[in-house]
Design a protein around this motif. Sequence first.
Motif, PDB file in Angstrom:
ATOM      1  N   CYS A  18      -6.538 -12.397 -31.542  1.00  0.00           N
ATOM      2  CA  CYS A  18      -5.339 -12.710 -30.477  1.00  0.00           C
ATOM      3  C   CYS A  18      -5.023 -11.603 -29.499  1.00  0.00           C
ATOM      4  O   CYS A  18      -4.123 -10.776 -30.044  1.00  0.00           O
ATOM      5  N   GLY A  31      -2.077 -13.780 -25.459  1.00  0.00           N
ATOM      6  CA  GLY A  31      -3.369 -14.247 -24.533  1.00  0.00           C
ATOM      7  C   GLY A  31      -3.874 -15.613 -25.228  1.00  0.00           C
ATOM      8  O   GLY A  31      -3.714 -15.781 -26.569  1.00  0.00           O
ATOM      9  N   GLU A  32      -4.835 -16.087 -24.460  1.00  0.00           N
ATOM     10  CA  GLU A  32      -5.781 -17.155 -24.947  1.00  0.00           C
ATOM     11  C   GLU A  32      -6.646 -16.518 -26.088  1.00  0.00           C
ATOM     12  O   GLU A  32      -7.334 -15.262 -25.850  1.00  0.00           O
ATOM     13  N   ILE A  33      -6.720 -17.228 -27.062  1.00  0.00           N
ATOM     14  CA  ILE A  33      -7.214 -16.802 -28.161  1.00  0.00           C
ATOM     15  C   ILE A  33      -9.056 -17.245 -28.053  1.00  0.00           C
ATOM     16  O   ILE A  33      -9.272 -18.212 -27.642  1.00  0.00           O
ATOM     17  N   ASP A  34      -9.852 -16.075 -27.819  1.00  0.00           N
ATOM     18  CA  ASP A  34     -11.237 -16.185 -27.561  1.00  0.00           C
ATOM     19  C   ASP A  34     -11.968 -16.144 -29.002  1.00  0.00           C
ATOM     20  O   ASP A  34     -12.499 -15.057 -29.018  1.00  0.00           O
ATOM     21  N   ASP A  37     -14.647 -22.071 -32.043  1.00  0.00           N
ATOM     22  CA  ASP A  37     -13.726 -23.117 -32.093  1.00  0.00           C
ATOM     23  C   ASP A  37     -13.248 -23.408 -33.837  1.00  0.00           C
ATOM     24  O   ASP A  37     -12.263 -23.835 -34.088  1.00  0.00           O
ATOM     25  N   PHE A  40     -10.430 -21.174 -34.377  1.00  0.00           N
ATOM     26  CA  PHE A  40      -9.329 -21.198 -33.765  1.00  0.00           C
ATOM     27  C   PHE A  40      -7.830 -21.502 -34.591  1.00  0.00           C
ATOM     28  O   PHE A  40      -7.049 -20.880 -34.380  1.00  0.00           O
ATOM     29  N   ASP A  41      -7.960 -22.508 -35.317  1.00  0.00           N
ATOM     30  CA  ASP A  41      -6.963 -22.908 -36.115  1.00  0.00           C
ATOM     31  C   ASP A  41      -6.475 -22.069 -37.221  1.00  0.00           C
ATOM     32  O   ASP A  41      -5.181 -21.751 -37.347  1.00  0.00           O
ATOM     33  N   VAL A  44      -4.582 -19.188 -35.020  1.00  0.00           N
ATOM     34  CA  VAL A  44      -3.210 -19.690 -34.789  1.00  0.00           C
ATOM     35  C   VAL A  44      -2.309 -19.474 -36.018  1.00  0.00           C
ATOM     36  O   VAL A  44      -1.117 -19.155 -35.919  1.00  0.00           O
TER      37      VAL A  44
END
Length: 83
Positions: A18, A31-34, A37, A40-41, A44
């Motif tokens: 992140c 920032g936006e987590i790149d 998919d 992602f969880d 986060v």
Amino acid sequence: MRKDQIPEFVDEIIATGCPICAVGHDTYVFGEIDVLDEDFDRVVREVQEICDNYGERDHLRLEIAAYLRSIGRVFDLPEETVH
């Protein structure tokens, strides 16, 4: 969170994937987590756990932004938008 924990906090956030950076001189953002998919969880959750472990950090906002600037993790605003 204590001031001396800022570098450790930033390193742990970055290690998750992140991005974190200062915006101007007095703010910082995650920032936006790149990541893929399917990751992602997990990322986060990791970021939330780190934030929970370090606790309240609003009182260190300026210091966190200054540290991020010092290590080159900064997004400068155009002059006309800075007040």
